[in-house]
Design a protein around this motif. Structure first.
Motif, PDB file in Angstrom:
ATOM      1  N   ARG A 357       0.823  -1.204   0.000  1.00  0.00           N
ATOM      2  CA  ARG A 357       0.000   0.000   0.000  1.00  0.00           C
ATOM      3  C   ARG A 357       0.865   1.265   0.000  1.00  0.00           C
ATOM      4  NH1 ARG A 357      -2.006   2.698   4.349  1.00  0.00           N
ATOM      5  NH2 ARG A 357      -1.524   0.939   5.731  1.00  0.00           N
ATOM      6  N   ILE A 358       1.964   1.244   0.766  1.00  0.00           N
ATOM      7  CA  ILE A 358       2.869   2.399   0.781  1.00  0.00           C
ATOM      8  C   ILE A 358       3.509   2.587  -0.594  1.00  0.00           C
ATOM      9  CG2 ILE A 358       5.006   3.301   1.786  1.00  0.00           C
ATOM     10  CD1 ILE A 358       4.234   1.972   4.407  1.00  0.00           C
ATOM     11  N   GLU A 359       3.852   1.478  -1.268  1.00  0.00           N
ATOM     12  CA  GLU A 359       4.447   1.572  -2.606  1.00  0.00           C
ATOM     13  C   GLU A 359       3.459   2.186  -3.600  1.00  0.00           C
ATOM     14  OE1 GLU A 359       7.086  -1.235  -5.630  1.00  0.00           O
ATOM     15  OE2 GLU A 359       5.868  -2.168  -4.044  1.00  0.00           O
ATOM     16  N   GLN A 360       2.191   1.848  -3.465  1.00  0.00           N
ATOM     17  CA  GLN A 360       1.180   2.464  -4.331  1.00  0.00           C
ATOM     18  C   GLN A 360       1.110   3.969  -4.095  1.00  0.00           C
ATOM     19  OE1 GLN A 360      -2.428   0.348  -3.421  1.00  0.00           O
ATOM     20  NE2 GLN A 360      -1.777  -1.543  -4.462  1.00  0.00           N
ATOM     21  N   ILE A 361       1.239   4.377  -2.825  1.00  0.00           N
ATOM     22  CA  ILE A 361       1.203   5.805  -2.499  1.00  0.00           C
ATOM     23  C   ILE A 361       2.380   6.530  -3.126  1.00  0.00           C
ATOM     24  CG2 ILE A 361       1.356   7.477  -0.608  1.00  0.00           C
ATOM     25  CD1 ILE A 361      -0.158   5.466   1.139  1.00  0.00           C
ATOM     26  N   THR A 362       3.583   5.972  -2.990  1.00  0.00           N
ATOM     27  CA  THR A 362       4.765   6.648  -3.546  1.00  0.00           C
ATOM     28  C   THR A 362       4.721   6.685  -5.078  1.00  0.00           C
ATOM     29  OG1 THR A 362       6.002   4.563  -3.465  1.00  0.00           O
ATOM     30  CG2 THR A 362       6.186   6.046  -1.556  1.00  0.00           C
ATOM     31  N   ASN A 363       4.114   5.666  -5.687  1.00  0.00           N
ATOM     32  CA  ASN A 363       4.014   5.671  -7.143  1.00  0.00           C
ATOM     33  C   ASN A 363       2.983   6.671  -7.650  1.00  0.00           C
ATOM     34  OD1 ASN A 363       5.967   3.703  -7.496  1.00  0.00           O
ATOM     35  ND2 ASN A 363       4.492   2.009  -7.404  1.00  0.00           N
ATOM     36  N   SER A 364       1.938   6.895  -6.835  1.00  0.00           N
ATOM     37  CA  SER A 364       0.876   7.806  -7.269  1.00  0.00           C
ATOM     38  C   SER A 364       1.108   9.245  -6.817  1.00  0.00           C
ATOM     39  CB  SER A 364      -0.478   7.313  -6.744  1.00  0.00           C
ATOM     40  OG  SER A 364      -0.482   7.266  -5.319  1.00  0.00           O
ATOM     41  N   GLU A 365       1.987   9.415  -5.884  1.00  0.00           N
ATOM     42  CA  GLU A 365       2.245  10.765  -5.372  1.00  0.00           C
ATOM     43  C   GLU A 365       3.732  11.068  -5.490  1.00  0.00           C
ATOM     44  OE1 GLU A 365       0.739  11.072  -1.417  1.00  0.00           O
ATOM     45  OE2 GLU A 365      -1.308  10.517  -1.972  1.00  0.00           O
ATOM     46  N   PRO A 366       4.212  11.452  -6.669  1.00  0.00           N
ATOM     47  CA  PRO A 366       5.636  11.743  -6.860  1.00  0.00           C
ATOM     48  C   PRO A 366       6.037  13.026  -6.110  1.00  0.00           C
ATOM     49  CG  PRO A 366       4.407  12.366  -8.799  1.00  0.00           C
ATOM     50  CD  PRO A 366       3.428  11.672  -7.901  1.00  0.00           C
ATOM     51  N   TYR A 367       7.348  13.193  -5.951  1.00  0.00           N
ATOM     52  CA  TYR A 367       7.865  14.381  -5.280  1.00  0.00           C
ATOM     53  C   TYR A 367       8.349  15.348  -6.352  1.00  0.00           C
ATOM     54  CZ  TYR A 367      10.485  17.343  -2.088  1.00  0.00           C
ATOM     55  OH  TYR A 367      10.963  18.413  -1.374  1.00  0.00           O
ATOM     56  N   HIS A 368       7.964  16.618  -6.232  1.00  0.00           N
ATOM     57  CA  HIS A 368       8.327  17.630  -7.211  1.00  0.00           C
ATOM     58  C   HIS A 368       9.522  18.434  -6.694  1.00  0.00           C
ATOM     59  CE1 HIS A 368       4.660  16.971  -9.633  1.00  0.00           C
ATOM     60  NE2 HIS A 368       4.079  16.732  -8.444  1.00  0.00           N
ATOM     61  N   TYR A 369      10.571  18.456  -7.508  1.00  0.00           N
ATOM     62  CA  TYR A 369      11.780  19.160  -7.115  1.00  0.00           C
ATOM     63  C   TYR A 369      12.226  20.059  -8.262  1.00  0.00           C
ATOM     64  CZ  TYR A 369      16.613  20.076  -5.774  1.00  0.00           C
ATOM     65  OH  TYR A 369      17.803  20.684  -5.460  1.00  0.00           O
ATOM     66  N   LYS A 370      12.087  21.356  -8.085  1.00  0.00           N
ATOM     67  CA  LYS A 370      12.523  22.357  -9.068  1.00  0.00           C
ATOM     68  C   LYS A 370      11.982  22.040 -10.467  1.00  0.00           C
ATOM     69  CE  LYS A 370      16.746  23.670  -6.633  1.00  0.00           C
ATOM     70  NZ  LYS A 370      18.217  23.827  -6.706  1.00  0.00           N
ATOM     71  N   GLY A 371      10.705  21.726 -10.527  1.00  0.00           N
ATOM     72  CA  GLY A 371      10.058  21.451 -11.808  1.00  0.00           C
ATOM     73  C   GLY A 371      10.202  20.039 -12.303  1.00  0.00           C
ATOM     74  N   HIS A 372      10.916  19.206 -11.574  1.00  0.00           N
ATOM     75  CA  HIS A 372      11.107  17.808 -11.965  1.00  0.00           C
ATOM     76  C   HIS A 372      10.221  16.919 -11.110  1.00  0.00           C
ATOM     77  CE1 HIS A 372      14.612  18.814 -14.442  1.00  0.00           C
ATOM     78  NE2 HIS A 372      14.988  19.626 -13.458  1.00  0.00           N
ATOM     79  N   VAL A 373       9.698  15.871 -11.736  1.00  0.00           N
ATOM     80  CA  VAL A 373       8.863  14.900 -11.030  1.00  0.00           C
ATOM     81  C   VAL A 373       9.747  13.707 -10.668  1.00  0.00           C
ATOM     82  CG1 VAL A 373       6.850  13.395 -11.154  1.00  0.00           C
ATOM     83  CG2 VAL A 373       6.802  15.639 -12.278  1.00  0.00           C
ATOM     84  N   LEU A 374       9.888  13.466  -9.365  1.00  0.00           N
ATOM     85  CA  LEU A 374      10.765  12.398  -8.883  1.00  0.00           C
ATOM     86  C   LEU A 374       9.930  11.368  -8.139  1.00  0.00           C
ATOM     87  CD1 LEU A 374      13.692  14.593  -7.477  1.00  0.00           C
ATOM     88  CD2 LEU A 374      13.460  13.618  -9.768  1.00  0.00           C
TER      89      LEU A 374
END
Length: 419
Positions: A357-374
């Motif tokens: 379930r945590i892996e699904q969260i990280t895959n669906s909610e990426p982290y945005h860093y200076k215009g980049h999706v990580l």
């Protein structure tokens, strides 16, 4: 609000108070000594003067002097010493036998009481000594109808206070007592002030310093019962140091327990936490799961976007973990991008469902860093106690979880390569 004095003023005030107290005590003792001494010397002076007069009158009476001649003799004695006055008061028996004269008044009889010599102070210039004259065997040759021991009369000697002669020994003794009382009372008053305002607060400070050396409660603050600004300054400085020590100790404690970047437990706490959870699992007879987690592609994020981006990814991932774990679960940064999660009272299958379930969260909610999706993808290895290790080899769970995490990482790499 209590007044604040300097040590110099406090010592001056203490000396001033001690001098007042010593003066009061000394004055009281001096008054008592003077009263006792003057009364004694007054009696001796009156007795001495009275004996002189009585001897003169006795000689005159033995020579057959008349009443008028005795009065004349008294007048001559009064003229000889103008500051001394002699008067004779006769009993009823004397007046009946030899004629009228000054009789014993009720006041004189009251003062001499049972025929004892007495003193009476009218003023500092008029001190009366009443010497009682009693009939003796030799008096019965001339006096009739009387018995030995009866009062024949009273000689009233009046003299000023400056006639009193105080012995030098009594003066020296009085001065010695006054000096001794002054020293003792001054010492007592000064030592009391020093004990209250300096010694007691400093002893309390000493105890607090020893407690601090023994690592006692750094939240405790010092309160010194003193109104001296120097002591209060020590109190303020000590409490300020306590505050600094408390903050420093708290910071050291935080550094020694928690990872400063992610705020999770650091690797130094792994042995302690793992042992605690293992013993709890044994005591409660419930399973405990260990999960080894490693971020995928973390080195590439550091290489492409910089270490700042890598740090933010670690913080973000730790936050996601903590938000989806229980309060009893423990997250430990094992090193770099590796984490260990201790899950008490959690079997292996529940742990697998949790991390999926945590892996699904990280895959669906990426982290945005200076215009980049990580994306923060990760691999997980799970081992359960006591299923995968017994009590004696409990730490083997970590190795087992690490091996299974590596297998999961390889599986995900192959899956990614196919896509």
């Amino acid at each position: 609000m209590r007044p604040i004095n300097s040590l110099k003023n406090a010592l001056f005030n203490s000396l001033y108070r001690s001098s007042l107290i010593s003066t009061a005590f000394a004055g009281l003792i001096v008054c008592v000594l003077i009263f006792l001494s003057v009364e004694k010397d007054m009696r001796e002076e009156g007795k001495y003067l009275g004996q002189l007069v009585f001897n003169e009158i006795r000689q005159a009476m033995d020579s057959g002097a008349s009443y008028e001649e005795v009065n004349h003799l008294l007048s001559e004695l009064n003229e000889t010493a103008p500051d001394i006055s002699y008067n004779i008061f006769r009993s009823d028996a004397i007046q009946k036998q030899f004629g009228e004269g000054r009789g014993l008044t009720e006041e004189i009889l009251r003062r001499i009481g049972e025929g004892v010599d007495a003193t009476h102070v009218e003023s500092i210039d008029e001190i009366h000594y009443y010497q009682t004259i009693k009939f003796s065997e030799i008096c019965l040759r001339c006096h009739q109808d009387v018995s030995t021991g009866e009062i024949a009369g009273v000689i009233d000697i009046s003299f000023p206070a400056n006639r009193i002669r105080i012995p030098v020994t009594e003066v020296l003794m009085g001065l010695f007592l006054v000096f001794s009382i002054t020293i003792i009372s001054s010492y007592w008053a000064l030592s009391s002030d020093l004990l209250e305002h300096m010694i007691n607060p400093l002893q309390k400070l000493e105890r607090k310093l020893k407690e601090t050396e023994g690592h006692h409660d750094l939240n405790e603050r010092l309160e010194l019962d003193s109104d001296l600004k120097e002591i209060l300054s020590i109190e303020h400085s000590f409490n300020a140091q306590q505050e600094l020590l408390h903050d420093a100790f708290h910071q050291v404690e935080q550094v020694s327990i928690y990872d400063q970047l992610t705020k999770s437990f650091n690797r130094h706490q792994l042995d302690r936490l793992f042992t605690e959870e293992t013993l709890r699992a044994i005591r409660n007879k419930k399973p405990m799961t260990v999960a080894m987690i490693d971020l995928n592609g973390f080195k590439q994020i550091n290489d492409v976007h910089g270490h700042q981006a890598g740090d933010e990814i670690l913080v973000h991932f730790t936050r996601v973990l903590l938000n989806n774990l229980r309060a009893t679960d423990k997250v430990i940064r094992y090193g770099g991008d590796e984490f260990i999660v201790l899950l008490p009272d959690c079997p292996c299958d529940q742990a697998q469902s949790l991390f999926q379930r945590i892996e699904q969260i990280t895959n669906s909610e990426p982290y945005h860093y200076k215009g980049h999706v990580l994306f923060t993808q990760f691999s997980t290895g799970i081992a359960e106690f006591p299923g995968d290790a017994d009590q004696e080899n409990a730490f083997d769970l970590i190795s087992t979880a690490d091996e299974r995490m590596y297998v999961d990482k390889q599986r995900k790499k192959k899956a990614q390569a196919k896509t």
